[in-house]
Enzyme design. Structure first.
Site, PDB file in Angstrom:
ATOM      1  CE  LYS A  29       0.774   1.307   4.631  1.00  0.00           C
ATOM      2  NZ  LYS A  29       1.471   2.581   4.756  1.00  0.00           N
ATOM      3  N   PRO A 113       9.731  -4.527   0.481  1.00  0.00           N
ATOM      4  CG  PRO A 113      10.907  -2.743  -0.298  1.00  0.00           C
ATOM      5  CD  PRO A 113       9.617  -3.499  -0.587  1.00  0.00           C
ATOM      6  CB  VAL A 114      11.030  -5.958   6.082  1.00  0.00           C
ATOM      7  CG1 VAL A 114      10.741  -6.107   7.453  1.00  0.00           C
ATOM      8  CG2 VAL A 114      10.812  -7.142   5.220  1.00  0.00           C
ATOM      9  CB  ALA A 116       9.978   0.342   3.147  1.00  0.00           C
ATOM     10  CB  SER A 122      -0.602  -4.544   7.718  1.00  0.00           C
ATOM     11  OG  SER A 122      -0.004  -3.672   8.794  1.00  0.00           O
ATOM     12  CB  SER A 123      -0.248  -6.694   2.782  1.00  0.00           C
ATOM     13  OG  SER A 123      -0.804  -7.215   1.836  1.00  0.00           O
ATOM     14  CG  ASP A 155      -1.203   0.109   8.281  1.00  0.00           C
ATOM     15  OD1 ASP A 155      -2.045   1.142   8.272  1.00  0.00           O
ATOM     16  OD2 ASP A 155       0.042   0.378   7.815  1.00  0.00           O
TER      17      ASP A 155
END
Length: 313
Positions: A29, A113-114, A116, A122-123, A155
């Site tokens: 997102k 990317p972690v 970021a 969350s996704s 999120d």
């Protein structure tokens, strides 16, 4: 990277008798607009944000187990594989609440990317909720899933909502679809430095440095103008109103990131903005052709940043 149509309504939930499993894409997102409106008694923050789902994605494979264990697997060394992982938390809350006596194995293939500001964790958790609802035959409604998701992360409900754009309020977990943007497609370049920024730290720094200034009425007016501009294809007008309260905090805490913004602006990229608490920046364009042109130019910096060409999905 395999190709997926965007949105879970397009995904075929397939199970076989030999191995009961589901594989789902887990999309990133962007926050096109994020303004903090106050501090809550629970130490979270009230905010107003415009979410956009984009085509960069992880892959989540969920496999049923005969024992009650929840196991997390991944090739990525930057995420925890224990009970602190949001996928574990998602599986655990649904397992406990509905007294499921079976376990699950969750394999996470990371591309987002972690840490970021792109919502990868969350996704991933949202994908687990959707997969287990099907695999465990729970028959939960979207409203029930949204309530569960809010317990895991602010999120997560956005990804359960399964819309390309949404308005987030309260902690960001009260999400609503945005009518009129069904056919809106934006193109973005995302630039992600190899830096993992913990979101709680940025909110804590914000509390020390700033207080909400703009009235909620004005913020809602800005949101209305952005959405109207996007609806009618007036992208420059919308981009001029894109804003993120957290960006100034992150840039103050991590001043090395200022050079990225300056370099992007030097290249002629307009509307450069940080997503969430960062450190990923993005820029917005109306066409794939324009985005591709800048993407090719930015390959000169691929040793410094990860560059992604994405679109609304």
């Amino acid at each position: 990277m395999p190709s997926y149509e965007c949105g879970y309504r397009y995904c075929s939930f397939k199970t076989s008798r030999a191995v009961k499993a589901i594989t789902l894409p887990s999309f990133a997102k962007l926050n096109l607009y994020l303004k903090i409106t106050g501090k809550r008694k629970d130490n979270y923050h009230d905010l107003i944000t415009i979410f956009e789902r984009v085509s960069l994605y992880d892959t989540i494979r969920v496999v049923l187990r005969d024992d009650p264990a929840i196991k997390i697997f991944s090739h990525c060394n930057d995420i925890p594989l224990d009970s602190t992982n949001l996928c574990f938390k998602a599986a655990k809350i649904i397992q406990d609440r509905y007294r499921v006596n079976k376990g699950v194995g969750i394999n996470i293939t990371k591309r987002i990317p972690v840490g970021a500001g792109l919502g990868g964790g969350s996704s991933n958790a949202a994908a687990v909720f959707l997969a287990l609802n099907k695999l465990w035959g729970l028959g939960l409604t979207q409203e029930e899933l949204l309530e569960l998701a809010a317990h895991i992360g602010c999120d997560v409900p956005f990804f359960i909502l399964d819309k390309p754009f949404a308005l987030g309020q309260k902690r960001g977990d009260k999400v609503s679809s945005i009518p009129g943007l069904k056919n809106t497609r934006l193109w973005h370049l995302i630039l992600a430095p190899t830096l993992n920024i913990p979101t709680p730290q940025i909110y804590s720094d914000w509390d020390k440095l700033y207080q909400p200034k703009a009235e909620l009425t004005k913020l809602k007016k800005d949101v209305k103008l952005i959405l109207s501009s996007l609806k009618y294809g007036a992208l420059p007008e919308a981009v001029r109103l894109f804003d993120n309260d957290l960006e100034r905090v992150t840039l103050r805490s991590y001043p090395q990131l200022k050079s990225i913004r300056l370099e992007l602006e030097r290249l002629g990229l307009l509307g450069v903005l940080m997503s969430g608490s960062g450190p990923a920046f993005f820029t917005t364009m109306a066409s794939k052709k324009e985005a591709m042109s800048y993407y090719q130019r930015l390959q000169l910096f691929r040793n410094q940043w990860r560059v992604f060409l994405v679109s609304t999905c």
